[in-house]
Design an enzyme around this catalytic site. Sequence first.
Site, mmCIF file in Angstrom:
data_model
loop_
_atom_site.group_PDB
_atom_site.id
_atom_site.type_symbol
_atom_site.label_atom_id
_atom_site.label_comp_id
_atom_site.label_asym_id
_atom_site.label_seq_id
_atom_site.Cartn_x
_atom_site.Cartn_y
_atom_site.Cartn_z
ATOM 1 N N HIS A 24 35.337 41.158 39.173
ATOM 2 C CA HIS A 24 34.768 40.605 40.098
ATOM 3 C C HIS A 24 33.522 41.394 40.753
ATOM 4 O O HIS A 24 33.811 42.239 41.090
ATOM 5 C CB HIS A 24 35.716 40.292 41.193
ATOM 6 C CG HIS A 24 36.895 39.361 41.038
ATOM 7 N ND1 HIS A 24 37.741 39.314 39.732
ATOM 8 C CD2 HIS A 24 37.410 38.070 41.544
ATOM 9 C CE1 HIS A 24 38.341 38.183 39.531
ATOM 10 N NE2 HIS A 24 38.245 37.591 40.851
ATOM 11 N N ASP A 46 39.830 29.552 39.542
ATOM 12 C CA ASP A 46 40.043 30.685 40.419
ATOM 13 C C ASP A 46 41.567 30.794 40.627
ATOM 14 O O ASP A 46 42.518 31.175 40.073
ATOM 15 C CB ASP A 46 39.262 30.996 41.589
ATOM 16 C CG ASP A 46 39.018 32.365 42.179
ATOM 17 O OD1 ASP A 46 39.956 33.112 41.555
ATOM 18 O OD2 ASP A 46 38.549 32.552 42.895
ATOM 19 N N ASP A 47 41.908 29.986 41.866
ATOM 20 C CA ASP A 47 43.374 30.096 42.387
ATOM 21 C C ASP A 47 43.595 28.666 42.241
ATOM 22 O O ASP A 47 43.851 28.229 43.626
ATOM 23 C CB ASP A 47 43.560 30.754 43.443
ATOM 24 C CG ASP A 47 43.169 32.372 43.361
ATOM 25 O OD1 ASP A 47 43.722 32.832 42.639
ATOM 26 O OD2 ASP A 47 42.269 32.810 43.911
ATOM 27 N N HIS A 72 43.647 32.902 38.072
ATOM 28 C CA HIS A 72 44.822 34.300 38.446
ATOM 29 C C HIS A 72 46.261 33.464 38.196
ATOM 30 O O HIS A 72 46.393 32.166 38.681
ATOM 31 C CB HIS A 72 44.548 34.597 39.834
ATOM 32 C CG HIS A 72 43.228 35.403 40.025
ATOM 33 N ND1 HIS A 72 42.925 36.476 39.689
ATOM 34 C CD2 HIS A 72 42.189 34.806 40.198
ATOM 35 C CE1 HIS A 72 41.846 36.961 39.838
ATOM 36 N NE2 HIS A 72 41.483 35.951 40.325
ATOM 37 N N HIS A 115 38.370 32.165 34.502
ATOM 38 C CA HIS A 115 38.514 32.769 35.769
ATOM 39 C C HIS A 115 39.692 32.058 36.374
ATOM 40 O O HIS A 115 39.340 31.068 37.258
ATOM 41 C CB HIS A 115 37.321 32.690 36.617
ATOM 42 C CG HIS A 115 37.214 33.454 37.674
ATOM 43 N ND1 HIS A 115 36.192 33.751 38.437
ATOM 44 C CD2 HIS A 115 38.203 33.930 38.439
ATOM 45 C CE1 HIS A 115 36.512 34.468 39.408
ATOM 46 N NE2 HIS A 115 37.837 34.405 39.593
ATOM 47 N N GLU A 164 30.720 38.433 45.006
ATOM 48 C CA GLU A 164 31.176 37.474 45.716
ATOM 49 C C GLU A 164 31.389 37.606 47.136
ATOM 50 O O GLU A 164 30.614 36.945 47.965
ATOM 51 C CB GLU A 164 32.959 37.182 45.193
ATOM 52 C CG GLU A 164 33.451 36.132 46.096
ATOM 53 C CD GLU A 164 35.279 36.289 45.826
ATOM 54 O OE1 GLU A 164 35.920 35.235 45.938
ATOM 55 O OE2 GLU A 164 35.574 37.380 45.550
#
Length: 342
Positions: free
Chosen positions: A196, A276-277, A26, A24, A199
């Site tokens: 996703h 994630d990021d 990006h 996960h 969330e």
Amino acid sequence: MTDAVRRADAARRSLTALPKAHLHVHLEAAMRGATLRQWCAEDGLEVAPLVEYPDFTRFLDAYGLLIDLLHTPERVERLLDEVIADAAAQGVVALEFASIPEKAVAFGSAEEALEFQLPVMAEASRRHGVWAGAIVSIDRGAGPEHAIEAAQLAARFADRGVVAVGLVADERDSPVAAAAEAFAIARDAGLGVVPHAGELGGPEEVRSAVELGVDRIQHGVRAVEDPGVLELLAERGTCLDVCPTSNVVLGVSPSLDEHPLPALLAAGVRCSIGADDPLLFGVDVVDEYVAAHERMGVSVARLVGVARASIESSFAPSSVVGRALGGIADWEASLTGSSSRP
């Protein structure tokens, strides 16, 4: 250096050495901070404040800046190489990164973007010793036609490095079920489905995703609010790709200490841990493993289970999976009597 600092450093080194899949993340937001600063300076742009966002819209604005910086193929090539090199340095043996090819501003079309990116990804993977696969993300806000086109695009590259389709952006106005037709196209092409869900949306979105037969769910942490959904996840063995710091920064969880990851694991739900990021949230995947252990009380045995789940739930080839699981067993065995045990 104090004893506490030494212990923390030893724990980080130990958890770095634990073989893991990063499922996960990006692509654009895995950019290095130094690279961001260099490209902003070259383009005459201010470096926007990172890590704190008053709302999801401001977070998306920050992400948009990263996309805009990737306006030449050379920058895209550098980004891919650095992201995969960083994964190798974090003990990642299998990396699946997501992006929306239509937003690749360096290219004339989404197809051209993938034509360029996938061979670069493959070469960087060989160079750094990390298997990598690309996830083509469907932008929830772009409408049903985009969803179908994105799935069809992914299908055309199914044997060239694309491994799955995802579903991103604010789920509150676009339920996961709306992408069912696109998911079917992906499945027919032999691709995975990793949306996703759960969330910003509630546990009902997690249930819907599971009932659609998805392979994994990115986030999914709101499942903890419904015991029936937890039971369904455990029964089906659906892996949640959990990103604790992201959940805290975006207000899904009040703090790391109160994050639902331990409850999910205790309920028998399979989870991987991701960042994630990384640039936008100020953490890498090892930071998240450390936080799970030190802030959330996840035991070493459960962290080993998380690493195994990440490998087994990836789309990596069986040869990569076998080696990684062997490496996890070796890591676990090496802890016996080791002073570096986390």
